[in-house]
Design a protein around this motif. Structure first.
Motif, PDB file in Angstrom:
ATOM      1  N   GLY A 115     -12.099  -3.065  -1.882  1.00  0.00           N
ATOM      2  CA  GLY A 115     -13.360  -3.913  -2.543  1.00  0.00           C
ATOM      3  C   GLY A 115     -12.806  -4.225  -3.767  1.00  0.00           C
ATOM      4  N   HIS A 116     -12.266  -3.524  -4.648  1.00  0.00           N
ATOM      5  CA  HIS A 116     -11.634  -3.956  -5.884  1.00  0.00           C
ATOM      6  C   HIS A 116     -10.435  -5.060  -5.450  1.00  0.00           C
ATOM      7  CE1 HIS A 116     -13.408  -0.959  -7.965  1.00  0.00           C
ATOM      8  NE2 HIS A 116     -12.737  -0.006  -7.774  1.00  0.00           N
ATOM      9  N   CYS A 117      -9.653  -4.951  -4.642  1.00  0.00           N
ATOM     10  CA  CYS A 117      -8.782  -6.134  -4.272  1.00  0.00           C
ATOM     11  C   CYS A 117      -9.468  -7.398  -4.073  1.00  0.00           C
ATOM     12  CB  CYS A 117      -8.059  -5.704  -2.961  1.00  0.00           C
ATOM     13  SG  CYS A 117      -6.780  -4.210  -3.365  1.00  0.00           S
ATOM     14  N   LEU A 118     -10.407  -7.199  -3.355  1.00  0.00           N
ATOM     15  CA  LEU A 118     -11.252  -8.692  -2.933  1.00  0.00           C
ATOM     16  C   LEU A 118     -11.684  -9.369  -4.402  1.00  0.00           C
ATOM     17  CD1 LEU A 118     -13.211  -7.702   0.161  1.00  0.00           C
ATOM     18  CD2 LEU A 118     -10.962  -8.926   0.064  1.00  0.00           C
ATOM     19  N   ILE A 119     -12.170  -8.549  -5.352  1.00  0.00           N
ATOM     20  CA  ILE A 119     -12.866  -9.173  -6.601  1.00  0.00           C
ATOM     21  C   ILE A 119     -11.417  -9.660  -7.361  1.00  0.00           C
ATOM     22  CG2 ILE A 119     -13.439  -8.448  -8.680  1.00  0.00           C
ATOM     23  CD1 ILE A 119     -15.697  -8.790  -6.737  1.00  0.00           C
ATOM     24  N   PHE A 120     -10.423  -8.810  -7.273  1.00  0.00           N
ATOM     25  CA  PHE A 120      -8.974  -9.411  -8.201  1.00  0.00           C
ATOM     26  C   PHE A 120      -8.800 -10.602  -7.562  1.00  0.00           C
ATOM     27  CE2 PHE A 120      -8.738  -4.731  -9.336  1.00  0.00           C
ATOM     28  CZ  PHE A 120      -9.177  -5.000 -10.666  1.00  0.00           C
ATOM     29  N   GLU A 121      -8.271 -10.567  -6.230  1.00  0.00           N
ATOM     30  CA  GLU A 121      -8.087 -11.872  -5.423  1.00  0.00           C
ATOM     31  C   GLU A 121      -9.001 -12.881  -5.601  1.00  0.00           C
ATOM     32  OE1 GLU A 121      -5.846 -11.813  -2.241  1.00  0.00           O
ATOM     33  OE2 GLU A 121      -4.276  -9.935  -2.930  1.00  0.00           O
TER      34      GLU A 121
ATOM     35  N   GLY B  83      -7.233   7.513  -5.605  1.00  0.00           N
ATOM     36  CA  GLY B  83      -6.969   6.013  -5.083  1.00  0.00           C
ATOM     37  C   GLY B  83      -7.193   5.250  -6.582  1.00  0.00           C
ATOM     38  N   ASP B  84      -6.214   4.022  -6.320  1.00  0.00           N
ATOM     39  CA  ASP B  84      -6.393   3.044  -7.471  1.00  0.00           C
ATOM     40  C   ASP B  84      -5.813   1.770  -6.874  1.00  0.00           C
ATOM     41  OD1 ASP B  84      -3.866   3.064  -9.555  1.00  0.00           O
ATOM     42  OD2 ASP B  84      -3.713   4.424  -8.027  1.00  0.00           O
ATOM     43  N   VAL B  85      -6.161   0.810  -7.713  1.00  0.00           N
ATOM     44  CA  VAL B  85      -5.533  -0.623  -7.467  1.00  0.00           C
ATOM     45  C   VAL B  85      -4.649  -0.764  -8.798  1.00  0.00           C
ATOM     46  CG1 VAL B  85      -5.782  -3.088  -6.962  1.00  0.00           C
ATOM     47  CG2 VAL B  85      -7.231  -1.385  -5.787  1.00  0.00           C
ATOM     48  N   ASN B  86      -3.410  -0.943  -8.683  1.00  0.00           N
ATOM     49  CA  ASN B  86      -2.870  -0.994  -9.919  1.00  0.00           C
ATOM     50  C   ASN B  86      -2.411  -2.666 -10.027  1.00  0.00           C
ATOM     51  OD1 ASN B  86      -0.268  -0.869 -11.572  1.00  0.00           O
ATOM     52  ND2 ASN B  86      -0.253   1.152 -11.449  1.00  0.00           N
ATOM     53  N   LEU B  87      -3.059  -2.799 -11.352  1.00  0.00           N
ATOM     54  CA  LEU B  87      -2.721  -4.278 -11.643  1.00  0.00           C
ATOM     55  C   LEU B  87      -1.305  -4.622 -12.085  1.00  0.00           C
ATOM     56  CD1 LEU B  87      -5.983  -4.943 -13.561  1.00  0.00           C
ATOM     57  CD2 LEU B  87      -5.539  -5.530 -11.063  1.00  0.00           C
TER      58      LEU B  87
ATOM     59  N   LYS C 148      -0.012  -2.866  -6.673  1.00  0.00           N
ATOM     60  CA  LYS C 148       0.209  -1.729  -5.356  1.00  0.00           C
ATOM     61  C   LYS C 148      -1.261  -1.055  -5.381  1.00  0.00           C
ATOM     62  CE  LYS C 148       4.873  -0.278  -4.804  1.00  0.00           C
ATOM     63  NZ  LYS C 148       5.700   0.954  -5.107  1.00  0.00           N
ATOM     64  N   ILE C 149      -1.716  -1.011  -3.909  1.00  0.00           N
ATOM     65  CA  ILE C 149      -2.990  -0.155  -3.695  1.00  0.00           C
ATOM     66  C   ILE C 149      -2.346   1.389  -3.503  1.00  0.00           C
ATOM     67  CG2 ILE C 149      -5.025   0.338  -2.267  1.00  0.00           C
ATOM     68  CD1 ILE C 149      -4.439  -2.661  -1.472  1.00  0.00           C
ATOM     69  N   ASN C 150      -2.946   2.307  -4.363  1.00  0.00           N
ATOM     70  CA  ASN C 150      -2.443   3.761  -4.161  1.00  0.00           C
ATOM     71  C   ASN C 150      -3.371   4.463  -3.619  1.00  0.00           C
ATOM     72  OD1 ASN C 150       0.253   3.177  -5.576  1.00  0.00           O
ATOM     73  ND2 ASN C 150      -0.855   2.862  -7.313  1.00  0.00           N
ATOM     74  N   MET C 151      -3.255   5.276  -2.526  1.00  0.00           N
ATOM     75  CA  MET C 151      -4.434   6.077  -2.025  1.00  0.00           C
ATOM     76  C   MET C 151      -3.855   7.305  -1.264  1.00  0.00           C
ATOM     77  SD  MET C 151      -6.923   3.297   0.084  1.00  0.00           S
ATOM     78  CE  MET C 151      -5.394   2.607   0.986  1.00  0.00           C
TER      79      MET C 151
ATOM     80  N   ILE D 171       0.970  -1.055  -0.080  1.00  0.00           N
ATOM     81  CA  ILE D 171       0.079   0.110  -0.011  1.00  0.00           C
ATOM     82  C   ILE D 171       0.762   1.371  -0.057  1.00  0.00           C
ATOM     83  CG2 ILE D 171      -1.935   1.268   1.516  1.00  0.00           C
ATOM     84  CD1 ILE D 171      -2.706  -1.375   2.472  1.00  0.00           C
ATOM     85  N   PHE D 172       0.576   2.310  -1.005  1.00  0.00           N
ATOM     86  CA  PHE D 172       1.574   3.256  -1.136  1.00  0.00           C
ATOM     87  C   PHE D 172       0.301   4.415  -0.870  1.00  0.00           C
ATOM     88  CE2 PHE D 172       3.641   6.836  -3.204  1.00  0.00           C
ATOM     89  CZ  PHE D 172       4.964   6.592  -3.012  1.00  0.00           C
ATOM     90  N   ILE D 173       0.820   5.557   0.210  1.00  0.00           N
ATOM     91  CA  ILE D 173      -0.053   6.349   0.512  1.00  0.00           C
ATOM     92  C   ILE D 173       0.707   7.713   0.153  1.00  0.00           C
ATOM     93  CG2 ILE D 173      -0.847   7.796   2.462  1.00  0.00           C
ATOM     94  CD1 ILE D 173      -1.977   4.716   1.783  1.00  0.00           C
TER      95      ILE D 173
END
Length: 244
Positions: A146-152, A111-115, A119-122, A93-95
């Motif tokens: 929420g995005h991470c859960l779907i991807f994983e 914020g975004d989830v970079n595939l 990384k999760i950026n926020m 996670i990158f803040i």
């Protein structure tokens, strides 16, 4: 207290658990409303996520432990009824200290989830606002997790799926129906961004599920119930939201 988390709790110092409690009590309304026993489980799960996740930030921005606790609590909140304690793929996670953009892209992100980088950026201001206003159905941390859960969930084998396939298919059926209603401007519950695609509808629904559960259930009872089954909890039951 759940015996599993009681054992995990032995690995954390009392000072860490107390610090976690004090931070969550003043920042996370979901935690504040939980029963005493649920609070104990929540604290341990928050510390587990914190210790198994890599947190980084811009060099000029100091990311302290209390901030990490707040961010971690969003993941625990949405997975409190599930068996998952950590993220396998997106555990970085990158803040950032402010909204940001990507090279050769004019769009501004909070914020975004970079595939590509996994990384999760926020941005911290958006994270903070998500918890300061607990009932506006906008919480960046919940949204991105929420995005991470779907991807994983997609990447996992059948036996290690985060969501039960039957429950997920039931949610998807209701979500597709809701998606069409949004496109026809027949939407009372979710903000318009949910009409981008089903992925965004999932995360926007998740924000509303936790921050406006009564309003959600009253206006979209079938979709709401599908999320109760999917996440195995009902946020309307503030003391004990977990569905056995």
């Amino acid at each position: 207290m759940n015996i599993k988390y009681k054992l995990f709790g032995l690995f954390f110092k009392q000072n860490s658990k107390l610090e976690c409690h004090n931070v969550l009590l003043t920042t996370n309304t979901y935690y504040k409303n939980l029963s005493k026993e649920n609070k104990k489980n929540f604290r341990i799960r928050t510390l587990i996520f914190l210790e198994t996740t890599n947190f980084n930030s811009d060099p000029e921005f100091h990311l302290d432990k209390s901030m990490k606790i707040i961010i971690s609590s969003a993941f625990v909140q949405i997975t409190f009824g599930l068996k998952i304690n950590t993220l396998n793929i997106f555990n970085n996670i990158f803040i950032t200290p402010r909204s940001y953009s990507y090279k050769n892209n004019t769009a501004i992100f909070d914020g975004d989830v970079n595939l590509y980088t996994k990384k999760i950026n926020m941005s911290w201001p958006a994270i903070e606002n998500g918890f300061k206003i607990p009932d506006d159905a906008i919480n960046l941390s919940i949204h991105e997790f929420g995005h991470c859960l779907i991807f994983e969930n997609t990447k996992r084998s059948y036996l290690s799926k985060i969501f039960k396939e039957k429950s997920f298919n039931q949610w998807k059926k209701q979500a597709e129906y809701k998606f069409q209603k949004i496109k026809l401007n027949k939407n009372k519950v979710l903000r318009d961004y949910a009409g981008t695609n089903l992925m965004e509808l999932f995360s926007v629904s998740l924000e509303t599920f936790f921050e406006k559960p009564e309003f959600f259930e009253k206006n979209e009872p079938i979709l709401y119930l599908s999320m109760v089954k999917l996440f195995k909890q009902d946020p309307r039951n503030k003391l004990n939201p977990i569905i056995k």
